[in-house]
Write an enzyme that holds these catalytic residues in place. Structure first.
Site, short mmCIF file in Angstrom:
data_model
loop_
_atom_site.label_atom_id
_atom_site.label_comp_id
_atom_site.label_asym_id
_atom_site.label_seq_id
_atom_site.Cartn_x
_atom_site.Cartn_y
_atom_site.Cartn_z
N GLY A 17 11.17 -27.30 -18.37
CA GLY A 17 11.31 -27.97 -17.08
C GLY A 17 12.68 -27.73 -16.47
O GLY A 17 13.70 -28.04 -17.09
N GLY A 21 17.20 -32.78 -14.38
CA GLY A 21 17.68 -32.95 -15.74
C GLY A 21 17.76 -31.64 -16.50
O GLY A 21 18.77 -31.32 -17.12
N GLU A 176 9.76 -43.29 3.04
CA GLU A 176 10.40 -42.16 3.73
C GLU A 176 9.40 -41.29 4.47
O GLU A 176 9.67 -40.87 5.61
CB GLU A 176 11.20 -41.35 2.71
CG GLU A 176 12.44 -42.09 2.22
CD GLU A 176 13.19 -41.38 1.12
OE1 GLU A 176 14.37 -41.70 0.92
OE2 GLU A 176 12.60 -40.51 0.47
N ASP A 306 12.34 -38.36 -16.43
CA ASP A 306 11.09 -39.08 -16.21
C ASP A 306 10.11 -38.93 -17.34
O ASP A 306 9.18 -39.73 -17.47
CB ASP A 306 10.42 -38.57 -14.92
CG ASP A 306 11.19 -38.96 -13.67
OD1 ASP A 306 12.14 -39.75 -13.79
OD2 ASP A 306 10.86 -38.47 -12.58
N ALA A 324 16.77 -39.80 -10.35
CA ALA A 324 17.44 -38.53 -10.60
C ALA A 324 18.69 -38.73 -11.44
O ALA A 324 18.98 -37.93 -12.34
CB ALA A 324 17.80 -37.87 -9.27
N GLN A 325 19.45 -39.79 -11.18
CA GLN A 325 20.71 -39.99 -11.89
C GLN A 325 20.51 -40.23 -13.38
O GLN A 325 21.36 -39.85 -14.19
CB GLN A 325 21.49 -41.16 -11.28
CG GLN A 325 22.40 -40.77 -10.14
CD GLN A 325 23.43 -39.72 -10.56
OE1 GLN A 325 24.03 -39.79 -11.62
NE2 GLN A 325 23.62 -38.74 -9.71
#
Length: 454
Positions: A17, A21, A176, A306, A324-325
């Site tokens: 992936g 990350g 969004e 995730d 994301a962090q």
């Protein structure tokens, strides 16, 4: 097919992936003295927070994606292979992929998550997810082609189905994309489609819970709702979608909404991998890991972002938020730990998450941000959102293109990327996909061999 990467005396790290990350982990291992192999089903890295802008024709796909081979062009001891991970055999330290087997010393799963349809096969078949770049492009084509067809359809019923947009899920993505489509309705349709009455277009945002942005503060949630209502979005709470039939979204309370633009952003689940299942998985099918991101019961297999669920941190007993962090910080810590292991140092440092805050943008000058105890809404939050996301995009060219696109659209909304383009797969690609799908048979044979040994 074969991976075709020569084994050396170096320790080999295989990363599955190339998301935020996985990419950060590969970068952090530069100069580690280890051989790093990155495996991803695409040949590019994508920036997930801006995928919704591709879906609403605000940005071009190339603005938020970057080829892996260009990122690591001058990197030694690094290899990229475009493939899908199929199964892991930890006793033999082998990962089965769609292009063959690869051995490893350390294996890291960083493949992120996919859309969770909660077992509803009909919804899965018809709904449009928005987790990946190709899905965003699919949604863009649906939005634009439905507008074109609405001008020429024979009945009012069909026209309304084409103009209704139903978004399921009140998280950041749902909020969004609802805001982006609302601005499209206000600023694009009256000019691009002057013979269409834009007031006939209705945008519904359905949330099963009782508020938007459940992971953010109540103050931000309330302000996001206020922004969306002012923009003409019909936000409905307590609406659990159960099915989709005859171009109608079916809701548990017995009501339904007619639409041919059905977006599903209601939940996610970790990417599955054969060989890690059963009691090794937690909520959302996330891989259970210890405080150092090591998969439980496996010595040299790790998971970040995730795809993993870490319950060792007392501040997050149900696992860290899928942000994301979290993935980026876990990647940095794991890189240090992998270097330690390669030097025969088993004193690994546990991961501790530092919350940098959350934010979501709803539209022009409209955003919400939670940073520690500070809650910001409106123009300042929107400006902060722009700066943070612009900094995170890979490549100077991409940063400039996104900045220029945002600036141009802020004043004009006269974008030139509202094209309806459907990709055609040549026969040679179709045949290759079929051959790679057959590697599942090879995976099954390996599993049978393992069972016979036991």
């Amino acid at each position: 097919m074969s991976i075709n990467i020569q084994r050396t005396s170096q320790k080999r790290v295989v990363i599955v992936g190339g998301g935020l990350g996985g990419l950060r982990l590969a970068e952090a291992l530069k100069g580690s003295g280890m051989q790093v192999v990155l495996i991803d089903k695409n040949n590019y890295h994508q920036f997930p927070p801006l995928i919704y802008q591709v879906a609403s024709a605000g940005l071009a796909p190339s603005n938020i994606s970057f080829p892996f081979r260009q990122i690591f062009r001058k990197r030694k001891d690094f290899y990229f292979r475009m493939a899908e991970a199929r199964a892991v055999f930890p006793d033999r330290k082998i990962l089965q992929t769609s292009i063959g087997k690869i051995s490893y010393d350390y294996l890291v799963f960083a493949a992120g998550a996919t859309t969770n349809f909660f077992g509803n096969k009909n919804v899965e078949e018809w709904a449009i997810p928005m987790r990946h770049l190709d899905e965003a492009m699919g949604l863009r084509n649906v939005l634009l082609s439905n507008l074109e067809r609405a001008l020429t359809c024979a009945t009012e019923e069909e026209r309304q189905e084409l103009l209704n947009v139903v978004i399921v899920g009140g998280g950041a993505t749902g909020v969004e994309i609802a805001g982006a489509i609302s601005e499209m309705k206000r600023y694009v349709i009256p000019y691009d489609y002057p013979d269409m009455d834009a007031s006939h277009m209705h945008i519904y945002l359905l949330e099963a819970g009782d508020r938007l942005l459940a992971g953010m503060s109540q103050q931000s949630s309330d302000k996001a709702l206020e922004f969306l209502k002012d923009m003409g979005v019909d936000v409905q709470f307590g609406k659990m979608v159960t099915d989709y039939k005859d171009y109608r979204v079916m809701i548990k309370d017995g009501t339904s909404i007619a639409t041919r633009t059905f977006l599903w952003v209601s939940g996610i689940r970790a990417q599955p991998i054969t060989g890690i299942d059963g009691n090794m998985l937690g909520r959302g099918f996330r891989i259970l890991v210890d405080g150092c991101n090591r998969v439980r019961g496996m010595k040299n297999v790790f998971a970040i972002g995730d795809q993993c669920l870490m319950t060792a941190d007392p501040r997050y007993p149900n696992g860290h938020p899928q942000l994301a962090q979290v993935a980026i910080q876990q990647a940095r810590q794991l890189a240090d730990n992998l270097v330690r292991l390669s030097h025969h140092n088993n004193d690994l440092k546990p991961f501790h998450y530092h919350d940098l805050g959350s934010m979501a943008t709803i539209g022009r000058n409209k955003a919400v941000a939670d940073i520690g105890k500070v809650h910001s809404q409106g123009f300042m939050a929107w400006l902060l959102w722009l700066v943070v996301h612009l900094r995170s995009i890979l490549g100077v060219r991409n940063k400039l293109m996104v900045m220029l696109s945002w600036a141009w659209q802020y004043f004009s909304y006269a974008g030139s990327i509202r094209n309806i383009v459907y990709a055609t797969k040549p026969k040679i690609i179709i045949e290759r996909i079929k051959r790679e799908a057959n590697t599942h048979l090879g995976t099954d044979m390996m599993e049978d061999e393992e069972k016979e040994k036991e």
